[in-house]
Each structure stands twice: as structure tokens, then as C-alpha cells.
Design a protein around this motif. Structure first.
Motif, short mmCIF file in Angstrom:
data_model
loop_
_atom_site.label_atom_id
_atom_site.label_comp_id
_atom_site.label_asym_id
_atom_site.label_seq_id
_atom_site.Cartn_x
_atom_site.Cartn_y
_atom_site.Cartn_z
N GLY A 47 0.79 -1.23 0.00
CA GLY A 47 0.00 0.00 0.00
C GLY A 47 0.83 1.28 0.00
O GLY A 47 0.27 2.38 0.05
N LYS A 50 4.18 1.38 -4.44
CA LYS A 50 5.19 0.78 -5.33
C LYS A 50 4.63 0.49 -6.72
O LYS A 50 5.21 0.87 -7.72
N THR A 51 3.50 -0.23 -6.76
CA THR A 51 2.93 -0.60 -8.07
C THR A 51 2.53 0.66 -8.83
O THR A 51 2.72 0.76 -10.04
N THR A 52 1.99 1.62 -8.10
CA THR A 52 1.62 2.89 -8.74
C THR A 52 2.84 3.51 -9.42
O THR A 52 2.78 3.92 -10.58
N1 LIG Z 1 -6.86 1.92 -9.09
C1 LIG Z 1 -6.88 2.40 -7.84
N2 LIG Z 1 -7.92 3.13 -7.39
C2 LIG Z 1 -7.93 3.62 -6.14
N3 LIG Z 1 -6.95 3.45 -5.24
C3 LIG Z 1 -5.88 2.73 -5.62
C4 LIG Z 1 -5.79 2.16 -6.94
N4 LIG Z 1 -4.60 1.50 -7.03
C5 LIG Z 1 -3.99 1.65 -5.85
N5 LIG Z 1 -4.75 2.38 -4.99
C6 LIG Z 1 -4.38 2.78 -3.61
O1 LIG Z 1 -3.15 3.50 -3.69
C7 LIG Z 1 -2.28 3.12 -2.61
C8 LIG Z 1 -0.98 2.57 -3.19
O2 LIG Z 1 -1.24 1.35 -3.85
P1 LIG Z 1 -0.13 0.51 -4.63
O3 LIG Z 1 0.59 1.43 -5.55
O4 LIG Z 1 -0.78 -0.67 -5.21
O5 LIG Z 1 0.87 0.10 -3.43
P2 LIG Z 1 1.85 -1.16 -3.27
O6 LIG Z 1 2.17 -1.66 -4.63
O7 LIG Z 1 3.03 -0.59 -2.55
O8 LIG Z 1 1.15 -2.16 -2.44
C9 LIG Z 1 -3.06 2.13 -1.77
O9 LIG Z 1 -3.66 2.84 -0.71
C10 LIG Z 1 -4.11 1.58 -2.71
O10 LIG Z 1 -5.27 1.19 -2.04
#
Ligand SMILES: Nc1ncnc2c1ncn2[C@@H]1O[C@H](COP(=O)(O)OP(=O)(O)O)[C@@H](O)[C@H]1O
Ligand SMILES: [Mg+2]
Length: 230
Positions: A47, A50-52
């Protein structure tokens, strides 16, 4: 020695997701650059964004604000066709869930990358075999991915990402589905490929054990990127 141009650069990048119930600042004013022959680890808990960050680097989604430079040019300077070609021939992706196609053989999975990169079939087959051999799974080239262990699937995914000669490798939790030793072997392999083939490798993970293979570790926490001195 003068440093070369960054392969990827983010400048003041913010990503805000809107969802019913509110908005999330997934990335807050992140600035980052990475170079050829460098393995950078983005370390952060689930959360943390990272993926973002990786999907923005890959051009799979746009930031809410800020600039992204890929191979020295802003994303919007590329046409979508151009970007497609760059993604196919200069970038390689490795996902936690591997994303292999289950209905075609291991070698066909790897050859598909080369097909998208415009490599003729004979050469593609030769290169695919070379990389499967380097990853010690050549003997599995004709089987379907469903018959493979997690570790073997991961090796196919790595072969597929590297086989085109991609200059930028983006790996999202590449060790997430693997036992420790298998996971570290894959990271070691990526590290060696980074050095011997001058690739820029960016790995996102929550796993601190990867740190020792990284040239640089950046920490992500609640969308804030830092160099560890947070
Ligand atoms: N498509 C989306 N819509 C709304 N919130 C999102 C979406 N993708 C990720 N989030 C939120 O953004 C934050 C970062 O997510 P993410 O980048 O997936 O983190 P990680 O890869 O580090 O677990 C989290 O709080 C997640 O719930
Ligand atoms: Mg993630």
C-alpha cells in the motif's frame, strides 16, 4: 566521470486516485532517476505506492501531476505507436503473478516477446532457447506453463522480460511467490544481467533481503519516496 543520461526519470510526480469514499494520494511529489547498469530497489510495505510508481514508469497510467521522462523524452512526446514499440523492444516487465499465457508452451511464451519486438521467427527461436538455457529451464521449453512450479514460472517470466535485450527492466514483487532461496537466485540473476548487459533494473518489493543486491535502495512509505533517511 560524467554520468550518462537517465533511462527513466520522474520529476515531482503525484498520483491521486479517486474512489467512492474519498481519494488516496498514492504518490506524493516523487522525484527519481535511474541509469544503465544500475539496480534500484523501491522498498516499501504493502500500500506504500510501489505498483503505482512502476505503472507510471511503464507508461501504463498517467500521473495526476509531474513529469516522466523515458529514454530522455517526456511520455507525451511519443506517439502511442512509438510507445508501443519502445515497450516491446526496450522494456521488460516481470510481475508477481508471472502473467504467462497458459495455453501455449514455455518457448512460445518467450518467443511472443520477440514477435512483438519485430524479431523474425528463426532468430526469435534461437534467442528464446539461449535465454531459457541461461535460466536453466531449457529442458522445459515444450511444456505448458500450468505444469511448472512457481520458481520455474518465474524463470520463464524473467527470460521473457530479458530476451529482447530490453534496456529497462521493471519487476513488481518478483520474489513474492517464491521461497527465499529461489527468490534471491532470481534477484542475483537480474543483478548480473544488469551489470554484464548494462541494463537498468528497477525492483519494487517489501522484502529487505533484496537490498544487498541493489546498487541503491529508495524507501516508499505512504506515497513518499526517500533515500532511507526518512
Ligand atoms: N486503481 C486504484 N484506485 C484507487 N486506489 C488505488 C488504486 N490503485 C492503488 N490504490 C491505492 O493507492 C495506494 C498505493 O497502492 P499501490 O501502488 O498498489 O501500493 P503497493 O504496490 O506498494 O502495495 C493504496 O492505498 C491503494 O489502495
Ligand atoms: Mg504492489
Amino acid at each position: 566521470m560524467e554520468k550518462t543520461n537517465p533511462i527513466i526519470k520522474l520529476k515531482d510526480v503525484t498520483k491521486i486516485y479517486q474512489r467512492s469514499g474519498g481519494e488516496t494520494i498514492a504518490l506524493h511529489n516523487a522525484s527519481f532517476e535511474a541509469f544503465a547498469s544500475e539496480l534500484v530497489l523501491l522498498l516499501g510495505p504493502s500500500g506504500s505506492g510501489k505498483t503505482t510508481m512502476l505503472t507510471i514508469m511503464a507508461g501504463l497510467q498517467r500521473p495526476t501531476s509531474g513529469d516522466v521522462f523515458l529514454f530522455g523524452r517526456q511520455f507525451y512526446e511519443y506517439s502511442s505507436k512509438n510507445l508501443q514499440q519502445i515497450r516491446a523492444s526496450k522494456m521488460g516487465f516481470i510481475f508477481q503473478t508471472f502473467c504467462l499465457l497458459d495455453s501455449i508452451s514455455v518457448i512460445d511464451n518467450v518467443m511472443l516477446s520477440l514477435k512483438f519486438a519485430g524479431i523474425p521467427k528463426d532468430l526469435a527461436r534461437q534467442k528464446a532457447i539461449e535465454f531459457l538455457d541461461r535460466l536453466e529451464i531449457k529442458h522445459l521449453m515444450n511444456v505448458l506453463p500450468v505444469t511448472l512450479s512457481q520458481g520455474e514460472k518465474q524463470r520463464v517470466a524473467v527470460a521473457r522480460a530479458l530476451v529482447t535485450g530490453a534496456e529497462l527492466i521493471i519487476a513488481d514483487e518478483p520474489t513474492g511467490s517464491l521461497a527465499t532461496q529461489q527468490g534471491m537466485q532470481i534477484v542475483d540473476f537480474l543483478n548480473r544481467s544488469c551489470k554484464t548487459e548494462s541494463r537498468c533494473v528497477i525492483i519494487a518489493s517489501h522484502d529487505e533481503r533484496i537490498s544487498k543486491y541493489a546498487d541503491r535502495v529508495m524507501h516508499l512509505r505512504d506515497g513518499i519516496l526517500g533515500n532511507g533517511n526518512l
